[in-house]
Design a protein around this motif. Structure first.
Motif, short mmCIF file in Angstrom:
data_model
loop_
_atom_site.label_atom_id
_atom_site.label_comp_id
_atom_site.label_asym_id
_atom_site.label_seq_id
_atom_site.Cartn_x
_atom_site.Cartn_y
_atom_site.Cartn_z
N ASP A 29 -41.80 -61.73 -88.46
CA ASP A 29 -41.82 -62.19 -89.71
C ASP A 29 -42.18 -61.81 -90.83
OD1 ASP A 29 -41.97 -64.35 -88.08
OD2 ASP A 29 -44.03 -64.67 -88.07
N ILE A 30 -42.95 -60.35 -91.00
CA ILE A 30 -42.70 -59.90 -91.88
C ILE A 30 -41.97 -58.89 -92.29
CG2 ILE A 30 -44.27 -57.39 -92.16
CD1 ILE A 30 -46.68 -58.26 -91.00
N PHE A 31 -40.92 -58.71 -91.33
CA PHE A 31 -40.05 -58.29 -91.58
C PHE A 31 -38.98 -59.14 -92.12
CE2 PHE A 31 -40.93 -54.96 -88.24
CZ PHE A 31 -40.09 -53.62 -89.41
N GLU A 32 -38.61 -59.97 -91.93
CA GLU A 32 -38.26 -61.27 -92.46
C GLU A 32 -38.35 -61.78 -94.03
OE1 GLU A 32 -38.56 -65.22 -90.11
OE2 GLU A 32 -36.88 -63.60 -88.51
N ARG A 33 -39.60 -61.44 -93.62
CA ARG A 33 -39.74 -61.59 -95.63
C ARG A 33 -39.93 -60.24 -96.30
NH1 ARG A 33 -45.69 -64.73 -95.23
NH2 ARG A 33 -45.93 -64.76 -97.81
N LYS A 34 -40.02 -59.33 -95.71
CA LYS A 34 -39.88 -58.09 -96.90
C LYS A 34 -38.36 -57.37 -96.47
CE LYS A 34 -43.50 -56.47 -97.69
NZ LYS A 34 -44.67 -55.72 -98.14
N LYS A 35 -38.21 -56.56 -98.21
CA LYS A 35 -37.18 -55.55 -97.34
C LYS A 35 -37.45 -54.41 -96.90
CE LYS A 35 -34.28 -55.29 -101.23
NZ LYS A 35 -33.57 -55.40 -102.13
N LEU A 42 -35.39 -41.87 -96.52
CA LEU A 42 -35.28 -42.65 -95.85
C LEU A 42 -35.18 -44.34 -97.14
CD1 LEU A 42 -37.82 -41.53 -93.19
CD2 LEU A 42 -35.00 -42.21 -92.47
N ILE A 43 -36.58 -44.17 -97.43
CA ILE A 43 -35.80 -45.19 -98.87
C ILE A 43 -34.53 -45.66 -99.39
CG2 ILE A 43 -36.81 -46.55 -100.17
CD1 ILE A 43 -39.58 -45.39 -99.63
N ALA A 44 -34.43 -44.39 -99.62
CA ALA A 44 -32.47 -44.46 -100.70
C ALA A 44 -31.96 -45.35 -100.03
CB ALA A 44 -33.09 -43.35 -101.38
N SER A 45 -32.01 -44.75 -98.40
CA SER A 45 -30.90 -45.08 -97.43
C SER A 45 -31.29 -46.42 -96.72
CB SER A 45 -30.27 -43.97 -96.55
OG SER A 45 -30.05 -42.52 -97.21
N GLY A 46 -32.07 -47.12 -97.20
CA GLY A 46 -32.12 -48.74 -96.61
C GLY A 46 -32.84 -48.97 -95.58
N VAL A 47 -33.72 -47.79 -95.36
CA VAL A 47 -35.05 -47.61 -94.02
C VAL A 47 -35.34 -49.58 -94.16
CG1 VAL A 47 -36.82 -46.94 -94.59
CG2 VAL A 47 -36.22 -46.79 -92.06
N ARG A 48 -35.46 -50.08 -93.14
CA ARG A 48 -36.13 -51.52 -92.84
C ARG A 48 -37.63 -50.83 -93.04
NH1 ARG A 48 -34.92 -56.02 -91.26
NH2 ARG A 48 -36.18 -56.65 -92.90
N GLU A 69 -43.52 -50.49 -104.52
CA GLU A 69 -43.58 -51.27 -105.69
C GLU A 69 -42.31 -52.19 -106.06
OE1 GLU A 69 -46.10 -49.69 -108.54
OE2 GLU A 69 -47.61 -50.14 -108.11
N GLY A 70 -41.22 -50.83 -106.25
CA GLY A 70 -39.80 -51.87 -106.61
C GLY A 70 -39.48 -52.23 -105.33
N PHE A 71 -39.35 -51.84 -104.57
CA PHE A 71 -39.21 -53.30 -102.99
C PHE A 71 -39.86 -54.63 -103.37
CE2 PHE A 71 -37.70 -49.78 -101.10
CZ PHE A 71 -36.73 -50.09 -100.03
N VAL A 72 -40.79 -54.36 -103.60
CA VAL A 72 -41.68 -55.61 -104.12
C VAL A 72 -41.06 -56.41 -105.61
CG1 VAL A 72 -43.60 -56.64 -104.42
CG2 VAL A 72 -43.68 -54.90 -103.25
N ASN A 73 -41.31 -56.02 -106.54
CA ASN A 73 -40.13 -56.81 -107.51
C ASN A 73 -39.29 -56.69 -107.34
OD1 ASN A 73 -42.17 -56.01 -108.73
ND2 ASN A 73 -42.14 -54.29 -109.88
N ASP A 74 -37.85 -56.52 -106.30
CA ASP A 74 -37.27 -56.97 -106.37
C ASP A 74 -36.70 -58.03 -105.15
OD1 ASP A 74 -35.21 -54.30 -107.52
OD2 ASP A 74 -35.67 -53.26 -105.19
N LYS A 75 -37.41 -58.33 -103.83
CA LYS A 75 -37.79 -59.24 -103.32
C LYS A 75 -38.05 -60.75 -104.28
CE LYS A 75 -37.75 -61.29 -99.10
NZ LYS A 75 -36.84 -61.12 -98.61
N ASN A 76 -38.94 -60.77 -105.16
CA ASN A 76 -39.37 -61.65 -105.84
C ASN A 76 -38.30 -61.94 -106.71
OD1 ASN A 76 -42.48 -61.74 -105.10
ND2 ASN A 76 -42.73 -59.79 -107.10
N ASN A 77 -37.37 -60.93 -107.01
CA ASN A 77 -36.06 -61.58 -108.02
C ASN A 77 -35.40 -61.72 -107.44
OD1 ASN A 77 -37.60 -60.04 -110.34
ND2 ASN A 77 -36.39 -57.48 -109.81
#
Length: 304
Positions: free
Chosen positions: A5-11, A260-266, A291-299
């Motif tokens: 569920d964490i993987f489903e909720r977070k990028k 890895l993050i720049a390449s979209g790793v889960r 923090e950027g991933f959290v902001n992207d998800k919120n947007n």
């Protein structure tokens, strides 16, 4: 919460691995490590069994405390080689009763004194454990599995190794955590192959910061990880300078994670080796990206 569920909720999912101290070492040491690891706010912490199950009596309790004392989702490693179904049920029932709903299903290593080939218990391979857990517990638990970007050390056929992984996922694995690697290109090729094979569960990349030269010999012996030229140069340059080698190891692991993050790793699963200060430094190095991933998800959620 279940890790699937964490993987489903977070990028992007960021997690740590710790191991129980040896039976002769006080448990207070691992709790001191956990005190320091709570600050970086990992999405979950996994707790290993020792080689041949040498610390398995301590592992469930530490996993339970990660969840209930530190309020961090816990992933309990569970090795099956040499275990009976009743023994597995005893461990999993205890975990569930204590609020731990995540199991990393592994074959594990035979006891050190065992002769080869080792025969014992009700399970021969990790897939046997996955099938048993899924049949008995259904969706009460999330099941993780191990993946090997360079292939399992006991399998010399990468196609066959990928076939086994697909079978394991089809048997009920919800997410995968990879063995450590030092060359990101190997990971990218592995992910591409899993996609072609129809493996669609999230894959978290296992990263180990090497901070002393003794680690390397053990790593190569245990899992056969290849060492890129850049990595070897670092080892040669700082082999006799422990402080500089630690800093270089942290920098190398950070560079891996940023790429890895720049390449979209889960996800990133950091093998901490119980060195909390190393994990904290790496976490600090990538904090802006997290923090950027959290902001992207919120947007994204604001647009729904």
């Amino acid at each position: 919460m279940k890790i699937k569920d964490i993987f489903e909720r977070k990028k992007f999912v960021f997690s740590f691995e710790i191991f129980p101290p040896k039976p002769t070492t006080p448990l207070d040491r691992i709790y001191s490590t956990l005190d320091d690891l709570k600050g970086p706010s990992p999405d979950f912490i996994s707790v290993t069994y020792g080689a041949g199950g040498s610390t398995r009596d301590r592992s469930p309790q530490i996993a339970i405390d990660v969840k209930n004392v530190y309020d961090i989702e816990s992933l309990a490693h569970l090795t099956c080689i040499g275990s009976t179904r009743d023994e597995v049920v005893g461990v999993v029932d205890l975990l569930l009763e204590s609020g731990v709903h995540n199991i990393l299903a592994l074959r594990g290593d035979p006891p050190q004194e065992a002769v080869s080939p080792f025969v014992g218990g009700d399970f021969s391979h990790a897939i046997d454990l996955v099938k048993f857990l899924r049949e008995r517990y259904g969706e009460k638990i999330a099941i993780g599995g191990a993946a090997y970007p360079e292939g399992h050390i006991e399998c010399d056929d990468p196609i066959k190794d990928l076939h086994y992984l697909k079978q394991k996922v089809d048997a009920g694995v919800d997410f995968l955590v990879t063995q450590l690697f030092f060359d990101n290109e190997l990971f990218y090729r592995f992910v591409e192959r899993t996609s072609i094979a129809g493996i669609e569960v999230p894959i978290s990349a296992g990263i180990m910061p090497v901070v002393n030269k003794n680690q390397i010999e053990r790593i190569v012996t245990l899992c056969g990880a290849s060492l890129p030229k850049k990595f070897v140069r670092i080892l040669h340059r700082y082999a006799d300078d422990p402080r500089s080698l630690e800093e270089a190891g942290i920098a190398y692991a950070t560079d891996q994670i940023v790429d890895l993050i720049a390449s979209g790793v889960r996800g990133i699963h950091l093998y901490t080796m119980n060195k909390a200060h190393v994990a904290r430094k790496i976490t600090s190095n990538i904090e802006t990206l997290r923090e950027g991933f959290v902001n992207d998800k919120n947007n994204e959620e604001a647009l729904l």
